[in-house]
Design a protein around this motif. Structure first.
Motif, PDB file in Angstrom:
ATOM      1  N   LYS A  62       5.480   0.837  11.290  1.00 16.61           N
ATOM      2  CA  LYS A  62       5.388   0.277   9.946  1.00 16.61           C
ATOM      3  C   LYS A  62       4.808  -1.137   9.970  1.00 16.61           C
ATOM      4  O   LYS A  62       4.047  -1.515   9.083  1.00 16.61           O
TER       5      LYS A  62
ATOM      6  N   ASP B  63       1.498  -2.139   8.023  1.00 12.25           N
ATOM      7  CA  ASP B  63       1.449  -3.274   7.099  1.00 12.25           C
ATOM      8  C   ASP B  63       0.280  -4.191   7.425  1.00 12.25           C
ATOM      9  O   ASP B  63      -0.394  -4.702   6.525  1.00 12.25           O
TER      10      ASP B  63
ATOM     11  N   LYS C 197      -1.245   6.679   7.577  1.00 13.61           N
ATOM     12  CA  LYS C 197      -1.250   5.610   6.582  1.00 13.61           C
ATOM     13  C   LYS C 197      -0.066   5.811   5.653  1.00 13.61           C
ATOM     14  O   LYS C 197       0.636   6.816   5.726  1.00 13.61           O
ATOM     15  N   TYR C 198       0.142   4.831   4.798  1.00 14.87           N
ATOM     16  CA  TYR C 198       1.223   4.944   3.823  1.00 14.87           C
ATOM     17  C   TYR C 198       0.821   5.893   2.708  1.00 14.87           C
ATOM     18  O   TYR C 198      -0.347   5.970   2.318  1.00 14.87           O
ATOM     19  N   LYS C 199       1.789   6.614   2.186  1.00 15.33           N
ATOM     20  CA  LYS C 199       1.589   7.479   1.033  1.00 15.33           C
ATOM     21  C   LYS C 199       2.144   6.725  -0.171  1.00 15.33           C
ATOM     22  O   LYS C 199       3.262   6.217  -0.127  1.00 15.33           O
ATOM     23  N   ASP C 200       1.345   6.603  -1.214  1.00 16.66           N
ATOM     24  CA  ASP C 200       1.813   5.920  -2.416  1.00 16.66           C
ATOM     25  C   ASP C 200       2.811   6.792  -3.157  1.00 16.66           C
ATOM     26  O   ASP C 200       2.585   7.981  -3.361  1.00 16.66           O
ATOM     27  N   GLU C 201       3.897   6.201  -3.544  1.00 12.25           N
ATOM     28  CA  GLU C 201       4.934   6.924  -4.259  1.00 12.25           C
ATOM     29  C   GLU C 201       5.666   5.934  -5.159  1.00 12.25           C
ATOM     30  O   GLU C 201       5.810   4.774  -4.823  1.00 12.25           O
ATOM     31  N   THR C 202       6.091   6.415  -6.299  1.00 12.66           N
ATOM     32  CA  THR C 202       6.912   5.578  -7.166  1.00 12.66           C
ATOM     33  C   THR C 202       8.259   6.251  -7.344  1.00 12.66           C
ATOM     34  O   THR C 202       8.364   7.472  -7.314  1.00 12.66           O
TER      35      THR C 202
ATOM     36  N   HIS D  53       7.471   0.729  -6.800  1.00 11.49           N
ATOM     37  CA  HIS D  53       6.511   1.248  -5.829  1.00 11.49           C
ATOM     38  C   HIS D  53       7.143   1.151  -4.443  1.00 11.49           C
ATOM     39  O   HIS D  53       7.640   0.102  -4.052  1.00 11.49           O
TER      40      HIS D  53
ATOM     41  N   LYS E 279       6.662   2.322  -0.170  1.00  8.24           N
ATOM     42  CA  LYS E 279       5.702   2.763   0.829  1.00  8.24           C
ATOM     43  C   LYS E 279       6.405   3.692   1.793  1.00  8.24           C
ATOM     44  O   LYS E 279       7.418   3.348   2.374  1.00  8.24           O
ATOM     45  N   LYS E 280       5.872   4.897   1.932  1.00  6.72           N
ATOM     46  CA  LYS E 280       6.413   5.867   2.858  1.00  6.72           C
ATOM     47  C   LYS E 280       5.320   6.243   3.837  1.00  6.72           C
ATOM     48  O   LYS E 280       4.155   6.380   3.456  1.00  6.72           O
TER      49      LYS E 280
ATOM     50  N   ASP F 132       3.079   8.595   5.778  1.00  6.08           N
ATOM     51  CA  ASP F 132       2.604   9.958   5.558  1.00  6.08           C
ATOM     52  C   ASP F 132       2.430  10.607   6.919  1.00  6.08           C
ATOM     53  O   ASP F 132       1.456  10.373   7.632  1.00  6.08           O
TER      54      ASP F 132
END
Length: 128
Positions: free
Chosen positions: A52, A56, A65-70, A121, A123-124, A126
């Motif tokens: 991570k 970053d 990469k990070y998966k966008d999630e809300t 928001h 960051k997870k 992926d």
């Protein structure tokens, strides 16, 4: 696929099969397994923290990469507490997420949730 195995300092193998049969272990075995699992959990969290940190800094690492999630959260303030207390009772205080409230009170609660839910928001990683 190879099965993951942990080997203790005494040369004992800890396999997924062993973990599925913990109810058959004696007390000493269970204590030792718990000790090793705590140690392993602590050690195994380090690679993900480092990954991570690199994500970053660079945005992508070896195709990951990070998966966008809300995620919806309900801010804890007096107005929200009073509104949900009056309409849904004390049960609304023990359930914190919008999904848990919908599961408990049904889809009729959605209009009340729309008034108070704030989307955060997150960051997870992926995992591909």
């Amino acid at each position: 696929m190879n099965e993951p195995i942990l080997i203790t300092d005494m040369g004992e193998k800890i396999t997924p099969d062993l973990l599925e049969n913990i109810d058959k272990m004696n007390d000493e075995q269970l204590v030792e397994l718990t000790r090793y699992s705590k140690l392993a959990t602590n050690l195994l969290s380090k690679p993900e923290k480092e990954l991570k940190k690199r994500l970053d800094a660079r945005g992508e690492v070896a195709g990951m990469k990070y998966k966008d999630e809300t995620r919806g959260i309900i801010p804890e303030n007096d107005a929200n507490k009073k509104a949900f207390m009056n309409k849904y009772g004390l049960d609304a205080f023990q359930i914190k997420t919008p999904k848990q409230l919908k599961d408990k009170f049904g889809s009729d609660i959605q209009s009340d949730l729309d008034k108070v839910v704030v989307y955060k928001h997150i960051k997870k990683v992926d995992w591909v």
